[in-house]
Design an enzyme around this catalytic site. Structure first.
Site, PDB file in Angstrom:
ATOM      1  CD  GLN A 117      -3.031   0.950   0.183  1.00 31.75           C
ATOM      2  OE1 GLN A 117      -3.333  -0.134  -0.297  1.00 31.75           O
ATOM      3  NE2 GLN A 117      -3.577   2.071  -0.247  1.00 31.75           N
ATOM      4  CE  LYS A 170       0.026  -8.272 -10.127  1.00 31.94           C
ATOM      5  NZ  LYS A 170       0.610  -8.831  -8.946  1.00 31.94           N
ATOM      6  CB  SER A 227      -0.043 -12.266  -0.770  1.00 29.63           C
ATOM      7  OG  SER A 227      -0.973 -11.966   0.203  1.00 29.63           O
TER       8      SER A 227
END
Ligand code: R5P
Length: 291
Positions: free
Chosen positions: A94, A188, A220
């Site tokens: 983030q 992607k 992840s």
């Protein structure tokens, strides 16, 4: 110089201590009945160069607070130069406001580490190099590709390195150089709400008969690796090996990866794990090169 082993090191503090022959002091640690962390540095340290090892693997928030407690305690002991060695830097994905009003989490995390007293920061394979500027002081990036390449080279005959997105191309290049292999990338996109990953754009890939090594910074949920694995097999790959520096394997990510056709996974010890088809490489030599 002294190494302080934090509450989340996965043995990296011990390995580093042996490798560079610097004494290791473990922090005293307990959890109060209400769940809060207690930290004590069992020796008064002044006028020293201190290397604090604390990874931020799950539970990330707990390990982060404990890192801050360690750093500020050492800073209070005066005249120390403190290097925070954070092998897995949580919150690094983030790194900007994808939507209005979102927290730039990595900015807050790095600001706090700097304010708590770290003078230097060492991280292993960050998500993006640029985001580390939020630390505002000296940053060193430890590159584990030589160690990963050594392990991967035992498992492949005709290597081809593939990045699962354009942002990972430089990482793929570094690994490919070590393996003397060709490399490329696929593109992607991730749905910001559902987290679902899909392949957007495929450049022309000639993977026929190749042992394709898909390299990423983080596994992840496994979604990215799985999509890239499918794309590699669609383009004729003989086998797929997955290389990730930091592997979280959330939920059934590991099983899904193996079911998608990944033959082996090579990762590092920045996050603890114990899975059968996973080879773990120690990052201590990469850290030692930066000290
Ligand atoms: C994203 O940009 C990262 O580099 C990884 O590709 C991503 O974090 C992997 O996440 P997951 O395994 O959930 O697809």
């Amino acid at each position: 110089m002294i190494i302080i082993g934090g509450t989340a090191t996965n043995g990296i503090d011990e390995n580093l201590s042996k490798l560079i022959s610097i004494p290791l002091l473990k922090v005293e640690h307990k959890i109060f009945p209400d769940g809060e962390s207690y930290i004590r540095i069992p020796q008064h340290i002044t006028n020293q160069e201190i290397l604090v090892v604390q990874s931020l693997y799950p539970p990330q928030d707990k390990h982060f607070v404990e890192l801050l407690l360690i750093l500020e305690t050492l800073a209070d002991m005066k005249n120390n130069k403190i290097t925070a060695i954070v092998p897995y830097l949580a919150y690094s994905r983030q790194d900007r406001r994808f939507k209005d009003g979102e927290a730039i989490s990595i900015k807050t995390i790095l600001n706090a580490i700097a304010r708590a007293g770290a003078d230097v920061l060492i991280v292993i394979e960050p998500h993006k190099e640029e985001e580390l500027s939020y630390f505002g002081k000296e940053v060193k990036i430890a590159d584990p590709m030589p160690e990963l390449a050594k392990e991967v080279s035992k498992k492949v005959e005709k290597p081809f390195v593939l990045a699962p997105d354009r942002g990972a191309l430089e990482r793929a290049k570094r690994l490919a150089e070590q393996l003397n292999a060709e490399y490329s990338y696929i593109e992607k996109e991730r749905d910001r709400d559902t987290g679902e990953v899909r392949i957007k754009n495929l450049p022309e890939l000639r993977l026929s008969g190749k042992d394709v090594i898909i390299v990423d910074d983080i596994i992840s949920t496994g979604g990215t690796m799985i999509q890239a694995t499918r794309a590699a097999y669609d383009h004729g790959a003989r086998k797929v090996i997955s290389v990730a520096v930091h592997s979280l394997f959330l939920g059934d990510a590991y099983e899904k990866l193996i079911n998608s056709g990944v033959k082996e996974i090579v990762t590092t010890n920045t996050i603890p794990q114990d899975l059968s088809k996973v080879t773990i490489v120690d990052v201590s030599p990469a850290i030692a090169r930066k000290i």
